[in-house]
Design a protein around this motif. Sequence first.
Motif, PDB file in Angstrom:
ATOM      1  N   UNK A 322       3.557  -4.061  -5.957  1.00 49.58           N
ATOM      2  CA  UNK A 322       3.488  -2.764  -6.625  1.00 49.58           C
ATOM      3  C   UNK A 322       4.836  -2.376  -7.221  1.00 49.58           C
ATOM      4  N   UNK A 323       5.918  -2.799  -6.579  1.00 44.25           N
ATOM      5  CA  UNK A 323       7.260  -2.478  -7.073  1.00 44.25           C
ATOM      6  C   UNK A 323       7.623  -3.277  -8.322  1.00 44.25           C
ATOM      7  N   UNK A 349      -0.068   5.795  -1.374  1.00 44.82           N
ATOM      8  CA  UNK A 349      -0.894   5.804  -2.577  1.00 44.82           C
ATOM      9  C   UNK A 349      -1.270   7.212  -3.004  1.00 44.82           C
ATOM     10  N   UNK A 350      -1.404   8.108  -2.020  1.00 45.20           N
ATOM     11  CA  UNK A 350      -1.789   9.476  -2.366  1.00 45.20           C
ATOM     12  C   UNK A 350      -0.643  10.277  -2.973  1.00 45.20           C
ATOM     13  N   UNK A 355      -0.339   6.806 -12.826  1.00 45.34           N
ATOM     14  CA  UNK A 355      -0.254   5.553 -13.572  1.00 45.34           C
ATOM     15  C   UNK A 355       0.181   4.391 -12.678  1.00 45.34           C
ATOM     16  N   UNK A 356       0.947   4.694 -11.614  1.00 42.70           N
ATOM     17  CA  UNK A 356       1.361   3.644 -10.668  1.00 42.70           C
ATOM     18  C   UNK A 356       0.234   3.344  -9.690  1.00 42.70           C
ATOM     19  N   UNK A 357      -0.378   4.391  -9.143  1.00 40.63           N
ATOM     20  CA  UNK A 357      -1.444   4.204  -8.164  1.00 40.63           C
ATOM     21  C   UNK A 357      -2.636   3.486  -8.770  1.00 40.63           C
ATOM     22  N   UNK A 361      -5.651  -1.407  -5.916  1.00 41.57           N
ATOM     23  CA  UNK A 361      -6.985  -1.191  -5.358  1.00 41.57           C
ATOM     24  C   UNK A 361      -7.051  -1.864  -3.990  1.00 41.57           C
ATOM     25  N   UNK A 362      -7.593  -1.175  -2.999  1.00 42.10           N
ATOM     26  CA  UNK A 362      -7.795  -1.743  -1.670  1.00 42.10           C
ATOM     27  C   UNK A 362      -9.295  -1.892  -1.433  1.00 42.10           C
ATOM     28  N   UNK A 363      -9.701  -3.097  -1.023  1.00 40.68           N
ATOM     29  CA  UNK A 363     -11.112  -3.393  -0.800  1.00 40.68           C
ATOM     30  C   UNK A 363     -11.319  -3.951   0.594  1.00 40.68           C
TER      31      UNK A 363
END
Length: 506
Positions: A322-323, A349-350, A355-357, A361-363
């Motif tokens: 993510x970074x 994430x909250x 635009x970053x979040x 996606x977490x599944x």
Amino acid sequence: MLLTITCTRPEDAAWPATDLGFLLHKNPGRVQAFEQSYGTAHVLYPEATERRCTAALVLEVDPIRLVRGRARSTPDFSLGQYVNDRPYAASSLLSVALGAVFRTALRGRCEHRPELARTAVPLRLELPSVPCKGGAEIARRIFTPLGWTVTATPLPLDPAFPAWGDSHYLRLELTGTVRLADALSHLYVLLPVLDGAKHYWVAADEVDKLIRAGAGWLGDHPDRAWITRRYLARRQSLVRTALARLADIDEVDPERLDAVEEVDAVVEGEDEAAPGIPAPSEPAPSLAVARRTAVLDALHAAGARRVLDLGCGEGALLRELLADTSFTDIVGVDVSVRALNIAARRLRLDRLPERVAQRMTLLQGSLTYTDARLAGYDAAVLMEVIEHVDPPRLGALERAVFASAAPATILVTTPNAEINVRFEDLAPGDFRHHDHRFEWTRTQFEDWARAVAIRNGYAVRFVAIGVPDPEFGSATQMAVFTRTAADERSAETDHVGADNTEGDDR
């Protein structure tokens, strides 16, 4: 049970020492009482001047409540219920009261003096009676690495009978220039550690408490394994979980921490309170960091932008993906909902900009079942995952990842079993982690990877991760699978099946 916190204003400081009241969120002009499960905690200020200010936390333990809270296994009449040191010696009772009464200060928050809350200030902490079976040396060893000057004075068993010698209780004084929040977190964790016991059942949520309170210092402590084991009442599964999370947060080598119960075992006849591992002369290189770096390098070399982290756990690799803004679509998949929830909290994430979040996606899902949501990605990473799968289920994982999802690049890392002989505290045949179903040699891993590549139309090369051992190789091995074009599959299959030494940088 008593704790005093004294703040002395530096000569060049513009703030008065009484600002300690703002930091603790307790008014120096008032005496306050707070009900606890085993008694009442009182906060008062014996001294409050512009030059020096002292706050005292006094915990009155109600012996009746203490007896009512005894374990069910305790006999109806037990002398230990009525004659014990709990009302007088600093223990987990004081630690819990400290966390409840100074909760906001422990978290480092102060609306009225935010800059001061982030500043190290001259402090002196005094505890008249601390149980410590290892003696003064253990107290010094535990607190000194945290920046404290430690004065630990053994208390006699009975002043009237000097010949009886010293007890295992200390008068403890800590002085140093430390942030107040850090000072409170040191006491919150280390008081029950020195005592070696807790007054309540240690459940799984104690791991979260330890990680929160130890953030920023526990991972770097030379006796972190001993501290963790004592804080979690030697519950092996919790200790392993805590050390694995510390490895991700503080970049400590998790392979060395996996065997903590064996490494930190108490030698018969040795004082149980003494840490079992001498502090290393220099920190060991972090295999966890080297592993993630190798994975990121391979993803960049493949030009991947849309990436799957399969078996993402609590998000150690997701954080680095993510970074890196070159990864535009990141999906973390894990069978454990709890691990995904922890990953979401750790990634914040909250709180991230939208635009970053949106890139993350977490599944929830199992890697042994095909999942249409995982198709069409540039790359997939299985970092330290396959060894947690039962060998009969590896075929199902192969179909789900290599045949169904079929990304252009697949990275698989796994421990190299050959180097386990270099871990002095691993018995022959033991695995590095209690949940490993197998650990392969380099030859076994390469044979499996080449067979998978042949069956699914991939070429494969191998990368060694970590400091290489001249005889047994590196601690981690990685296979880099690259999908071949349909019209080249046959030729590439023959090449992979014959010998893939070219490009092997082991």
